[in-house]
Design a protein around this motif. Structure first.
Motif, PDB file in Angstrom:
ATOM      1  N   TYR A   1      -8.264   6.923  15.742  1.00  0.00           N
ATOM      2  CA  TYR A   1      -7.302   7.225  14.689  1.00  0.00           C
ATOM      3  C   TYR A   1      -7.687   8.496  13.951  1.00  0.00           C
ATOM      4  CZ  TYR A   1     -10.791   4.308  12.262  1.00  0.00           C
ATOM      5  OH  TYR A   1     -11.961   3.744  11.796  1.00  0.00           O
ATOM      6  N   VAL A   2      -6.647   9.177  13.471  1.00  0.00           N
ATOM      7  CA  VAL A   2      -6.781  10.424  12.714  1.00  0.00           C
ATOM      8  C   VAL A   2      -6.430  10.130  11.266  1.00  0.00           C
ATOM      9  CG1 VAL A   2      -5.934  12.782  12.443  1.00  0.00           C
ATOM     10  CG2 VAL A   2      -6.159  11.795  14.738  1.00  0.00           C
ATOM     11  N   GLY A   3      -7.293  10.518  10.339  1.00  0.00           N
ATOM     12  CA  GLY A   3      -7.035  10.285   8.932  1.00  0.00           C
ATOM     13  C   GLY A   3      -6.015  11.271   8.373  1.00  0.00           C
ATOM     14  N   ARG A   4      -4.967  10.763   7.765  1.00  0.00           N
ATOM     15  CA  ARG A   4      -3.946  11.593   7.122  1.00  0.00           C
ATOM     16  C   ARG A   4      -3.966  11.252   5.628  1.00  0.00           C
ATOM     17  NH1 ARG A   4      -2.919  15.299  11.097  1.00  0.00           N
ATOM     18  NH2 ARG A   4      -2.469  14.227  13.081  1.00  0.00           N
ATOM     19  N   PRO A   5      -4.536  12.124   4.799  1.00  0.00           N
ATOM     20  CA  PRO A   5      -4.772  11.748   3.404  1.00  0.00           C
ATOM     21  C   PRO A   5      -3.540  11.825   2.523  1.00  0.00           C
ATOM     22  CG  PRO A   5      -5.516  13.996   3.785  1.00  0.00           C
ATOM     23  CD  PRO A   5      -5.086  13.450   5.132  1.00  0.00           C
ATOM     24  N   GLU A   6      -3.483  10.915   1.542  1.00  0.00           N
ATOM     25  CA  GLU A   6      -2.569  11.066   0.425  1.00  0.00           C
ATOM     26  C   GLU A   6      -3.113  12.191  -0.469  1.00  0.00           C
ATOM     27  OE1 GLU A   6       0.206   9.200  -0.408  1.00  0.00           O
ATOM     28  OE2 GLU A   6       0.129   8.023   1.434  1.00  0.00           O
TER      29      GLU A   6
ATOM     30  N   GLU B   1       0.827  -1.199   0.000  1.00  0.00           N
ATOM     31  CA  GLU B   1       0.000   0.000   0.000  1.00  0.00           C
ATOM     32  C   GLU B   1       0.868   1.258   0.000  1.00  0.00           C
ATOM     33  OE1 GLU B   1      -1.934  -0.734   3.687  1.00  0.00           O
ATOM     34  OE2 GLU B   1      -3.527  -1.953   2.816  1.00  0.00           O
ATOM     35  N   HIS B   2       0.235   2.378  -0.335  1.00  0.00           N
ATOM     36  CA  HIS B   2       0.926   3.670  -0.275  1.00  0.00           C
ATOM     37  C   HIS B   2       1.405   3.944   1.152  1.00  0.00           C
ATOM     38  CE1 HIS B   2      -0.106   5.520  -4.260  1.00  0.00           C
ATOM     39  NE2 HIS B   2      -0.910   4.471  -4.260  1.00  0.00           N
ATOM     40  N   GLY B   3       2.674   4.280   1.301  1.00  0.00           N
ATOM     41  CA  GLY B   3       3.211   4.632   2.609  1.00  0.00           C
ATOM     42  C   GLY B   3       3.451   3.460   3.535  1.00  0.00           C
ATOM     43  N   MET B   4       3.371   2.236   3.004  1.00  0.00           N
ATOM     44  CA  MET B   4       3.487   1.070   3.886  1.00  0.00           C
ATOM     45  C   MET B   4       4.838   1.007   4.589  1.00  0.00           C
ATOM     46  SD  MET B   4       3.203  -3.018   3.047  1.00  0.00           S
ATOM     47  CE  MET B   4       1.419  -3.119   3.075  1.00  0.00           C
ATOM     48  N   ALA B   5       5.925   1.272   3.888  1.00  0.00           N
ATOM     49  CA  ALA B   5       7.254   1.165   4.506  1.00  0.00           C
ATOM     50  C   ALA B   5       7.358   2.084   5.713  1.00  0.00           C
ATOM     51  CB  ALA B   5       8.339   1.505   3.480  1.00  0.00           C
ATOM     52  N   GLU B   6       6.900   3.328   5.569  1.00  0.00           N
ATOM     53  CA  GLU B   6       6.945   4.273   6.689  1.00  0.00           C
ATOM     54  C   GLU B   6       6.020   3.838   7.826  1.00  0.00           C
ATOM     55  OE1 GLU B   6       6.445   4.992   3.548  1.00  0.00           O
ATOM     56  OE2 GLU B   6       8.101   6.288   2.912  1.00  0.00           O
ATOM     57  N   ASN B   7       4.844   3.325   7.458  1.00  0.00           N
ATOM     58  CA  ASN B   7       3.900   2.877   8.480  1.00  0.00           C
ATOM     59  C   ASN B   7       4.478   1.737   9.312  1.00  0.00           C
ATOM     60  OD1 ASN B   7       2.092   4.698   7.370  1.00  0.00           O
ATOM     61  ND2 ASN B   7       0.986   3.152   6.191  1.00  0.00           N
ATOM     62  N   LEU B   8       5.036   0.747   8.629  1.00  0.00           N
ATOM     63  CA  LEU B   8       5.569  -0.417   9.339  1.00  0.00           C
ATOM     64  C   LEU B   8       6.805  -0.053  10.155  1.00  0.00           C
ATOM     65  CD1 LEU B   8       5.195  -3.279   6.683  1.00  0.00           C
ATOM     66  CD2 LEU B   8       3.545  -2.462   8.384  1.00  0.00           C
ATOM     67  N   GLU B   9       7.658   0.781   9.589  1.00  0.00           N
ATOM     68  CA  GLU B   9       8.866   1.156  10.328  1.00  0.00           C
ATOM     69  C   GLU B   9       8.532   1.947  11.583  1.00  0.00           C
ATOM     70  OE1 GLU B   9      13.194   3.310   9.639  1.00  0.00           O
ATOM     71  OE2 GLU B   9      12.061   2.537   7.928  1.00  0.00           O
ATOM     72  N   SER B  10       7.458   2.745  11.542  1.00  0.00           N
ATOM     73  CA  SER B  10       7.072   3.503  12.743  1.00  0.00           C
ATOM     74  C   SER B  10       6.713   2.569  13.889  1.00  0.00           C
ATOM     75  CB  SER B  10       5.894   4.430  12.426  1.00  0.00           C
ATOM     76  OG  SER B  10       4.673   3.714  12.275  1.00  0.00           O
ATOM     77  N   CYS B  11       6.174   1.420  13.553  1.00  0.00           N
ATOM     78  CA  CYS B  11       5.816   0.451  14.600  1.00  0.00           C
ATOM     79  C   CYS B  11       7.058  -0.244  15.161  1.00  0.00           C
ATOM     80  CB  CYS B  11       4.843  -0.577  14.028  1.00  0.00           C
ATOM     81  SG  CYS B  11       3.861  -1.422  15.266  1.00  0.00           S
ATOM     82  N   LEU B  12       8.105  -0.293  14.368  1.00  0.00           N
ATOM     83  CA  LEU B  12       9.359  -0.884  14.846  1.00  0.00           C
ATOM     84  C   LEU B  12      10.110   0.057  15.786  1.00  0.00           C
ATOM     85  CD1 LEU B  12       8.771  -2.859  12.483  1.00  0.00           C
ATOM     86  CD2 LEU B  12      11.195  -2.757  11.923  1.00  0.00           C
ATOM     87  N   ARG B  13      10.026   1.342  15.536  1.00  0.00           N
ATOM     88  CA  ARG B  13      10.838   2.313  16.281  1.00  0.00           C
ATOM     89  C   ARG B  13      10.099   2.737  17.556  1.00  0.00           C
ATOM     90  NH1 ARG B  13      15.282   3.448  13.604  1.00  0.00           N
ATOM     91  NH2 ARG B  13      15.367   3.092  11.349  1.00  0.00           N
ATOM     92  N   GLN B  14      10.027   1.807  18.494  1.00  0.00           N
ATOM     93  CA  GLN B  14       9.313   2.032  19.746  1.00  0.00           C
ATOM     94  C   GLN B  14      10.267   2.177  20.921  1.00  0.00           C
ATOM     95  OE1 GLN B  14       5.753   2.317  20.128  1.00  0.00           O
ATOM     96  NE2 GLN B  14       6.177   2.649  17.955  1.00  0.00           N
TER      97      GLN B  14
END
Length: 384
Positions: free
Chosen positions: A167-172, A57-70
């Motif tokens: 959750y807050v919607g952040r649009p493409e 999906e769009h932005g998936m790499a950033e989304n998943l990495e944010s969950c790693l950086r805890q």
């Protein structure tokens, strides 16, 4: 004006004014929610985060990495796909692996379990889940470094069985994505806070649901969700039936909103609406008061521009605009144009009416009929 039309106009005026009160209350609650202090967890137990994936999906790499950086001592990420050729696996393979306290597991398994493909994916991932606090999080969610602390903190209360996140919607970029995010930010999120404020604490939201392993297994496990569309709502009910509570995390997460076209946006929102209507039709029908502008316009039409209906419509316009601007400031959102707001209001009412009038939904290219208990029946002849 006949007595019948006047009576209808008066009813619509009353509903419009109730909607104005709702708008004021919801905006105040959003502002209060964002100003509340974030709790510090008493205990920080290891957490397993399950991430079912389907496509890059769009932005998936950033989304998943944010969950790693805890900023959290020990946690596990379990990624799952149902197709070994899924491009999401390439995204996962490129994620960093050298972060402190983090473990990553990846599952690629095409085994089917019921009609809910997301839950089927989760069931295939389940044998790799190691910890006793388990979070199920969507792939389009982006989080801050204290995400796991926000999930852990409410579990200090033994009466809490699930912690969920608003959750807050952040649009493409694009009109349809902007409209989709506005529906979340000025519809779903404020409405969820009002529901909790009046005592309805049964909301469990699929963006993130953290549950105690013992409660999940006692309720029948993930298999109990495999034939329902509203798996988040059913999971919440499963835990509440054990006498446990659903807690709300102190901070919302961000949801990446990408809608390619008007059709994908409409299908998405009708699916949401019909899912809610299927499991709680009375509340969904009553939610018409969340749309005072549409009600005010109908009051004017029914009353033939009668002055009380014009006053009601003007009040609705003022209250709705104030509420949206207040929510934008509280959630750090860009200011939306009046034309976009008007289009969103029209779309919201159309979705509400359509959702009330049927049970068929489109999900991942397949058509389903949603039963009153939230279970799914695939419509004959739809794509498999």
């Amino acid at each position: 004006m006949t007595t019948v039309w006047q009576g209808l106009s008066l009813l619509l005026i009353a509903l419009t004014l109730a909607g104005c009160l709702f708008q004021v209350a919801s905006a105040v609650l959003v502002r209060r929610f964002r100003r509340e202090p974030e709790p510090v967890p008493v205990d920080r137990p290891p957490i397993s985060v399950m991430k079912p994936l389907c496509g890059a999906e769009h932005g998936m790499a950033e989304n998943l990495e944010s969950c790693l950086r805890q900023d959290y001592p020990q946690f596990q990420l379990v990624f799952g796909v149902s197709d070994p050729a899924d491009p999401a696996l390439k995204v996962v393979a490129e994620l960093p692996r050298d972060l402190d306290g983090m473990e990553i597991d990846v599952v690629a398994d095409a085994t089917r379990h019921g009609h809910n493909l997301k839950v089927g994916n989760l069931l295939n991932m389940w044998p790799r889940v190691r910890h006793d606090v388990i979070a199920i999080a969507d792939s389009d969610v982006r989080v801050g470094p204290h995400y796991l602390d926000d999930l852990a903190a409410p579990f200090a209360d033994p009466k809490v069985g699930i912690v969920t996140c608003l959750y807050v919607g952040r649009p493409e970029a694009g009109l349809w994505s902007a409209l989709g995010a506005m529906g979340i930010n000025h519809g779903f999120l404020p409405g969820a806070l009002v529901a909790r404020a009046i005592g309805r604490k049964d909301g469990c939201f699929g963006a993130t649901m953290a549950v105690r392993r013992q409660a999940l297994e006692k309720g029948g496990g993930l298999a109990a969700l495999s034939h329902v569309l509203a798996d988040d709502w059913v999971l919440g009910r499963m835990v509440r039936e054990q006498g446990l509570e659903i807690a709300l995390a102190a901070r919302p997460v961000d949801m990446n909103v990408h809608e390619d076209s008007f059709k994908t946006l409409l299908d998405h929102e009708i699916r949401w609406g019909r899912t809610i209507a299927a499991v709680d039709r009375t509340s969904y029908m009553a939610s018409v008061i969340t749309q005072p502008l549409a009600l005010g316009a109908l009051a004017v039409a029914a009353g033939g521009a009668w002055w009380p209906s014009l006053v009601a419509l003007s009040s609705a316009l003022a209250c709705r605009l104030w509420a949206v601007r207040t929510e934008e400031r509280a959630l750090s959102l860009p200011r939306s144009g009046i034309g976009l707001l008007a289009l969103r209001e029209i779309l919201s009412f159309v979705v509400y009416v359509v959702a009330c009038c049927g049970r068929t939904v489109v999900w991942r290219g397949r058509k389903f009929s949603v039963r009153a208990d939230g279970t799914l029946d695939q419509v004959e002849g739809s794509q498999t």
